[in-house]
Design an enzyme around this catalytic site. Sequence first.
Site, PDB file in Angstrom:
ATOM      1  N   ASP A  12       0.880  -1.166   0.000  1.00  0.00           N
ATOM      2  CA  ASP A  12       0.000   0.000   0.000  1.00  0.00           C
ATOM      3  C   ASP A  12       0.918   1.216   0.000  1.00  0.00           C
ATOM      4  O   ASP A  12       1.511   1.549   1.021  1.00  0.00           O
ATOM      5  CB  ASP A  12      -0.889  -0.035   1.256  1.00  0.00           C
ATOM      6  CG  ASP A  12      -1.650   1.268   1.484  1.00  0.00           C
ATOM      7  OD1 ASP A  12      -1.605   2.154   0.609  1.00  0.00           O
ATOM      8  OD2 ASP A  12      -2.292   1.395   2.551  1.00  0.00           O
TER       9      ASP A  12
ATOM     10  N   ASP B 143     -13.011   5.767   2.467  1.00  0.00           N
ATOM     11  CA  ASP B 143     -11.614   5.880   2.912  1.00  0.00           C
ATOM     12  C   ASP B 143     -11.338   7.300   3.384  1.00  0.00           C
ATOM     13  O   ASP B 143     -11.222   8.230   2.583  1.00  0.00           O
ATOM     14  CB  ASP B 143     -10.691   5.493   1.741  1.00  0.00           C
ATOM     15  CG  ASP B 143      -9.203   5.555   2.113  1.00  0.00           C
ATOM     16  OD1 ASP B 143      -8.863   6.084   3.189  1.00  0.00           O
ATOM     17  OD2 ASP B 143      -8.385   5.072   1.309  1.00  0.00           O
TER      18      ASP B 143
ATOM     19  N   LYS C 266       2.805  11.341  -3.552  1.00  0.00           N
ATOM     20  CA  LYS C 266       1.748  10.679  -4.310  1.00  0.00           C
ATOM     21  C   LYS C 266       0.811  11.689  -4.977  1.00  0.00           C
ATOM     22  O   LYS C 266       0.167  11.375  -5.973  1.00  0.00           O
ATOM     23  CB  LYS C 266       0.964   9.776  -3.354  1.00  0.00           C
ATOM     24  CG  LYS C 266       0.068   8.760  -4.021  1.00  0.00           C
ATOM     25  CD  LYS C 266      -0.520   7.847  -2.962  1.00  0.00           C
ATOM     26  CE  LYS C 266      -1.561   6.915  -3.531  1.00  0.00           C
ATOM     27  NZ  LYS C 266      -2.134   6.067  -2.458  1.00  0.00           N
TER      28      LYS C 266
ATOM     29  N   GLU D 159      -7.026   0.677  -4.696  1.00  0.00           N
ATOM     30  CA  GLU D 159      -7.115   0.597  -3.238  1.00  0.00           C
ATOM     31  C   GLU D 159      -8.473   0.058  -2.761  1.00  0.00           C
ATOM     32  O   GLU D 159      -8.502  -0.823  -1.898  1.00  0.00           O
ATOM     33  CB  GLU D 159      -6.807   1.968  -2.620  1.00  0.00           C
ATOM     34  CG  GLU D 159      -5.327   2.308  -2.716  1.00  0.00           C
ATOM     35  CD  GLU D 159      -5.006   3.792  -2.557  1.00  0.00           C
ATOM     36  OE1 GLU D 159      -5.894   4.555  -2.129  1.00  0.00           O
ATOM     37  OE2 GLU D 159      -3.868   4.174  -2.865  1.00  0.00           O
TER      38      GLU D 159
HETATM   39  P1  ADP Z   1      -3.565   8.368   5.064  1.00  0.00           P
HETATM   40  O1  ADP Z   1      -4.482   7.456   4.333  1.00  0.00           O
HETATM   41  O2  ADP Z   1      -3.784   9.808   4.752  1.00  0.00           O
HETATM   42  O3  ADP Z   1      -2.142   7.943   4.939  1.00  0.00           O
HETATM   43  P2  ADP Z   1      -4.354   7.187   7.607  1.00  0.00           P
HETATM   44  O4  ADP Z   1      -5.348   6.282   7.021  1.00  0.00           O
HETATM   45  O5  ADP Z   1      -3.161   6.594   8.253  1.00  0.00           O
HETATM   46  O6  ADP Z   1      -3.911   8.331   6.609  1.00  0.00           O
HETATM   47  O7  ADP Z   1      -5.107   8.095   8.667  1.00  0.00           O
HETATM   48  C1  ADP Z   1      -4.425   9.038   9.428  1.00  0.00           C
HETATM   49  C2  ADP Z   1      -5.437   9.859  10.210  1.00  0.00           C
HETATM   50  O8  ADP Z   1      -6.174   9.014  11.070  1.00  0.00           O
HETATM   51  C3  ADP Z   1      -4.775  10.900  11.083  1.00  0.00           C
HETATM   52  O9  ADP Z   1      -5.462  12.136  10.930  1.00  0.00           O
HETATM   53  C4  ADP Z   1      -5.001  10.362  12.486  1.00  0.00           C
HETATM   54  O10 ADP Z   1      -5.123  11.402  13.454  1.00  0.00           O
HETATM   55  C5  ADP Z   1      -6.319   9.647  12.322  1.00  0.00           C
HETATM   56  N1  ADP Z   1      -6.552   8.661  13.371  1.00  0.00           N
HETATM   57  C6  ADP Z   1      -5.792   7.591  13.696  1.00  0.00           C
HETATM   58  N2  ADP Z   1      -6.329   6.919  14.740  1.00  0.00           N
HETATM   59  C7  ADP Z   1      -7.464   7.589  15.080  1.00  0.00           C
HETATM   60  C8  ADP Z   1      -8.474   7.403  16.087  1.00  0.00           C
HETATM   61  N3  ADP Z   1      -8.407   6.397  16.967  1.00  0.00           N
HETATM   62  N4  ADP Z   1      -9.500   8.282  16.126  1.00  0.00           N
HETATM   63  C9  ADP Z   1      -9.568   9.301  15.250  1.00  0.00           C
HETATM   64  N5  ADP Z   1      -8.660   9.540  14.289  1.00  0.00           N
HETATM   65  C10 ADP Z   1      -7.614   8.691  14.205  1.00  0.00           C
HETATM   66 MG    MG Z   2      -4.728   5.650   3.352  1.00  0.00          MG
END
Ligand code: ADP
Ligand code: MG
Length: 660
Positions: free
Chosen positions: A11, A236, A78, A177
Amino acid sequence: MNPSETIIGIDLGTTFSLVAYVDERGPHVIRDETGEARLPSVIGVLPDPDGGRPRLTIGWPARNHAVEHPETTVYSIKRLIGKGIDELRAELPFLAYSVMPGPRHTVPVEIDGRRYTPEEISSIILQELKRRAEEHLGRAVRRAVITVPAYFDDSQRQATRDAARAAGLDVVRIINEPTAAALAYGIGIRQALQQQSPCAPESRGTSLLQVAPCPTSGSDGTRADAAPTQTVAVYDLGGGTFDISILRIESGVFQVLSTAGDTRLGGDDFDREIIKLVQHEVREQFGLSIESPTTKQALRGLAEAVKIRLSEQDAARIELDLGQDRLYRRQIGRDEFERLCDPLVARTIALCRSAAEDAGLAIDRIDQVILVGGSTRMPLVRRRVGETFGRTPYTALNPDEVVAIGAAMQASVLAGSPLDMLLLDVTPLSLGIETMGGAVSKLILKNTTIPCRATEQFTTFVDGQTAIKLNVLQGERELARDCRSLGEFELRDIPPMPAGMPKVEVEFLIDANGILNVSARELRSGRQAGIQIVPSHGLTREEVERIERESIARARDDIDEHRRIDLVNQVEFDTNKAEQMLAKVGHLLDAGEAARIRADIAALRKLAAETRDLDQLHRALDAFGKGTLHLAELGIREALKDGGEAEAPTARAPRDNVKT
Ligand code: ADP
Ligand code: MG
């Protein structure tokens, strides 16, 4: 499977990237030494003071480097890959590093006078993931499946492929994805396996032919028509972007019907709501505006931590040291935070509606909804999505890892490995919950055809107990310690009631995709909680067979032990009740009877602690019940006078070690 043939799944994310693989136990995400699966998709460039080649940092160190050196940190590459300079105008104001038009339509990033193409940056990240996989697997890895957003065009897909080649990876397939997310939940896997064949075409454009039907494919024919067409919405919500995709899966073909999204909407915006709130109140209370970079940075970290806490708890404390003995502090409730975030979530919901419309589907007729991205851990998001689609979304898998897991599963299918453990037609092992004293109550027996559903009522064991922990178990043995725990959750905020009074209905539901939903609901208060699990991951066929053999060999001992636990629980429950009633209505008994009951209580407890003769204990418990009948009647009469409920308690209680 030939182990040297492992194809990894990657990913390659905007903010984080992950790598996973599948073995005979199912999918695994590869973690670093600290247990972290996510590699920040960030490169830091440290100039060499002697003018030599700059040093690169990758992942967490680079992400940390970003705070001090934004201009020599490359993140979110990206957003740039495979795009021409004209398409990038909208991105440029958001980037701290500088980009310029390069040769052959490339848009290199310039750092310290050196140019890096987006492909080059991505390939550094991919190299790191490849290295991580090789270290974990202990052998060279050459082939990979890589995911890209469904809306990526040919040029973005090709650029991703080029980046992988530069990293020494042979890209077996680029997949979408959302398709990967669906595969991670087993949706379409059965069809994919059936249709798997060397003549499946490469993915192309946004209407991706994932695994196309092939006329010459030799299928066993038994399942070919069993899997109907399914529609799936993949929601997503990550750190900075939102994507909604609607897929149709039919005869092994994954088709993207529509996509919608917002490239500037994600978890950062929820953080910003808290930041704005604090800034506003700090100005009001202290007449200060938060300007210094360190305080700003602290506030950003704090806001995210508070947000994450509010996904778990009803309230969180906010404390910010403003220096010079000024401390800003307040409590924020989840409901208050949700009011701030609701307009943002509403924007995602509007996009879901338009994606459904573009797909020509009524939104509440979509078969499955899958949640991807860290921000979907927010209860508000889950609720709104559930309301909008009219169904409980899939959340069993870690939303950060779903896409990598799906990529690995696609890789495994392409490698010709058996994924049949992941294809449940029946439950291979029984499923149940742990009850008081470490016994197991089985709700769904092994070899039950799925989909299936079972419910059972339980109660509490301790007076005033306001929380119950539910441990979901898989296995054939009678004791929890001999079964496999699939997950735990807590039913909280039950109004305090006497032991035995709450009615907790536990439901096990396995849907056609093999996803297990366990929910617990206290019927008097309506409180409810639940968990979702993929029970098929993590067990090989050999293990299932071993578990069956052991359960037969140990059956006699196990059943005795289960019965002993039940009897001991009943003794504890009945003697506690008798003591309570003595305290309440003991004065209505003559002194001799009260003294005898006290002695009976002590004797029965002693017997329960010492005897191995279960029949004897059973008889003693019966006798105790008869000996306290008069007391119980007085107790019930008294309770009715008080207007309270006087129901005969049942003493089946889930493990009750949570008291709040
Ligand atoms: P991306 O797809 O942009 O790489 P992610 O899917 O890893 O990002 O998501 C990251 C986001 O998820 C961040 O804003 C983080 O603060 C939020 N996040 C992670 N865990 C939690 C949670 N338990 N509750 C709310 N938001 C969360
Ligand atoms: Mg992501």
